[in-house]
Each structure stands twice: as structure tokens, then as C-alpha cells.
Enzyme design. Structure first.
Site, PDB file in Angstrom:
ATOM      1  N   LYS A   1       0.867  -1.176   0.000  1.00 39.97           N
ATOM      2  CA  LYS A   1       0.000   0.000   0.000  1.00 39.97           C
ATOM      3  C   LYS A   1       0.906   1.230   0.000  1.00 39.97           C
ATOM      4  CE  LYS A   1      -3.302   2.645   2.726  1.00 39.97           C
ATOM      5  NZ  LYS A   1      -3.981   2.802   4.035  1.00 39.97           N
TER       6      LYS A   1
ATOM      7  N   GLY B   1      -8.792   9.216   9.645  1.00 40.80           N
ATOM      8  CA  GLY B   1      -9.200   9.301  11.037  1.00 40.80           C
ATOM      9  C   GLY B   1     -10.223  10.373  11.351  1.00 40.80           C
TER      10      GLY B   1
ATOM     11  N   ALA C   1     -10.021   5.333   4.086  1.00 39.73           N
ATOM     12  CA  ALA C   1      -9.915   6.469   5.005  1.00 39.73           C
ATOM     13  C   ALA C   1     -11.216   7.261   5.129  1.00 39.73           C
ATOM     14  CB  ALA C   1      -8.780   7.431   4.637  1.00 39.73           C
ATOM     15  N   GLY C   2     -11.520   7.613   6.379  1.00 41.84           N
ATOM     16  CA  GLY C   2     -12.605   8.528   6.676  1.00 41.84           C
ATOM     17  C   GLY C   2     -13.931   7.911   7.044  1.00 41.84           C
TER      18      GLY C   2
ATOM     19  N   SER D   1      -9.671   3.199  11.839  1.00 45.30           N
ATOM     20  CA  SER D   1     -10.036   3.972  13.035  1.00 45.30           C
ATOM     21  C   SER D   1     -11.428   3.657  13.549  1.00 45.30           C
ATOM     22  CB  SER D   1      -9.934   5.472  12.746  1.00 45.30           C
ATOM     23  OG  SER D   1      -8.608   5.838  12.432  1.00 45.30           O
TER      24      SER D   1
END
Length: 259
Positions: A98, A159, A185-186, A208
Site C-alpha cells: 500500500k 481518522g 480512510a474517513g 479507526s
């Protein structure tokens, strides 16, 4: 559910997990098992067999059928990312990488120029490159052209829990891509993962939202169910939107007929 294919590898789960932010290793392992994931991403700095508290490689090796995707988190240039990828492949034996390059610690946004350069080099060297990238349809196509195995546009900042703030751009990427598009992400809630799958993503990567949950294994299971539901809904054929009401039970002649 159909298999997710990345390069020559296939996975029955379309949920990819990150391994950072967990309170402890045991909680991480329980969440991974509960999620049913078969692919997890691990930062190079967590491959440290000489310091047990910083070593996830040994712990993750206890889960049968798990594939590791090392990431280049911490790299701020293409050169640093390529170096990290080479070390990661030597340590893990995994062809996956990644590419994650975010030079500014204040916003952690991926650097598109350095990401492209690192991805180009690593793909030419036989890595299965999965770049974390801005939700940019032009960049996504360029990354596909240089041989990336997938593209991983952000839903929102790492995050942040702001969900699919880039949904419009992700739809464009999906429309133009012939390799898997994976939201990375997010995401904050399972419903957002479901929405990503419904719009056409092949998988989602979550860290997260699971790691900081009150009950990480339960949240991992919830995300797994949501990903599956979203994918099944899409393949079943979601009804089109209408600009006006459409009766579910149209009037029929028997209503106006006397018996």
C-alpha cells in the site's frame, strides 16, 4: 458473494482492515477474526521482532489465511516509499504494498506526484501496488495505466470520521476504472461502508472506526455485514430514483366492479 480479485489473488471478504490505533494487540486480533477479513495492512515500523510491543508480524501470523499488505506510512517522498516497500517485501514475503505518502502531518493528505512516481516504480518491479490517493479521477487513471492492482481514493481525511465526503469524485473514478476501486480512510459507520459498496466500490478499508470503537470486535462484525449487504444490494439491482411518487399497488378494475 463473488470473490474480490486483486492481481492473481482472490478474497471472499471485501473488507480490508488497518492494524493501527488499537488499544492492544489482543483487541486487534479479535477484531480481525470477527471481521472475517483476509487482507490487512501493516506499517513497516510494526515489523520489529526484537521489540515485542512493536511487532505485529508475529501476532498476525497466528491467523490462518491472512494476507499482509505492508504500507509505506511515514514516507514523505517516492524514494522513501520505494525503500520501505523493498524492506517490507523482504520481511513479510508479501507482494502487496500500500503506497501511502503524506508529507504534511497536519492534514495527512496523500501527495499525488510522489504517490504516482512510487507506484510507477514499484509496479514495474512486480509489486501488487495499491496506492492511497486523493479522490482524483485523472490520477486514478494514470495509476491504472502504470500497472497498479487497485486504486484507493480517500472517502475523507484519515481518522476524521467524515464519511464519504468525496462520493461524487469516487463515482467518476469507478466509472472510468477497470481495476478495483477501494475506499480508504474517513469511514465512520457501517452504513457508510454499505453506501460505498452500493455505489460500485469493490471493497473498503477501515481502521479507526473499528479500532477506537467501544467494542472493536463487534464493530468489525458490523462493518463486515454492511459491506456484504451493500455489495449484494448492488448486484441485485437497486431500484432507480423517480422524480415523483409511483404507486406500489396501482388501481385495478376490480375496485370499481360490483360483485
Amino acid at each position: 458473494m463473488d470473490l474480490l480479485q486483486i492481481g492473481s489473488y482472490t478474497f471472499s471478504s471485501r473488507l480490508i482492515l488497518g492494524t493501527g490505533k488499537f488499544g492492544n494487540v489482543q483487541s486487534m486480533l479479535e477484531a480481525i477474526r470477527a471481521s472475517g477479513t483476509q487482507l490487512v495492512t501493516v506499517a513497516l515500523r510494526r515489523f520489529n521482532r526484537e521489540q515485542a510491543q512493536n511487532d505485529l508480524f508475529t501476532a498476525l501470523s497466528t491467523i490462518e489465511g491472512l494476507t499482509l499488505m505492508p504500507n509505506t506510512s511515514g514516507a514523505s517522498t517516492a524514494r522513501e516509499a520505494v525503500k520501505a516497500a523493498h524492506i517490507s517485501r523482504e520481511l513479510s514475503g508479501s507482494p502487496f504494498i500500500k503506497v501511502e505518502i503524506h508529507p504534511n502531518p497536519q492534514h495527512l493528505m496523500p501527495d499525488p506526484i510522489e504517490t504516482y512516481e512510487a507506484s510507477r516504480i514499484l509496479a514495474s518491479e512486480g509489486f501488487l501496488v495499491m496506492p492511497y490517493m486523493p479522490a482524483d479521477p485523472v490520477l486514478a487513471k494514470r495509476l491504472e495505466d502504470v500497472g497498479c492492482a487497485s486504486v484507493m481514493p480517500l472517502g475523507s481525511a484519515i481518522g476524521s470520521g467524515q464519511g464519504l465526503a468525496t462520493a461524487g469524485m469516487i463515482r467518476l473514478i469507478i466509472r472510468e476504472s477497470s481495476i478495483p476501486v477501494i475506499v480508504d480512510a474517513g469511514l465512520r459507520s457501517p452504513s457508510e461502508a454499505c453506501a460505498a459498496m452500493e455505489m460500485g466500490c469493490e471493497a473498503v478499508l477501515v481502521n479507526s472506526a473499528i479500532a477506537v470503537a467501544g467494542n472493536p470486535p463487534e464493530m468489525a462484525a458490523a462493518f463486515a455485514g454492511a459491506v456484504q449487504a451493500g455489495y449484494r444490494a448492488r448486484t441485485a439491482g437497486i431500484m432507480p430514483k423517480s422524480g415523483s411518487a409511483v404507486a406500489t399497488s396501482p388501481l385495478t378494475s376490480f375496485l370499481g366492479t360490483e360483485s
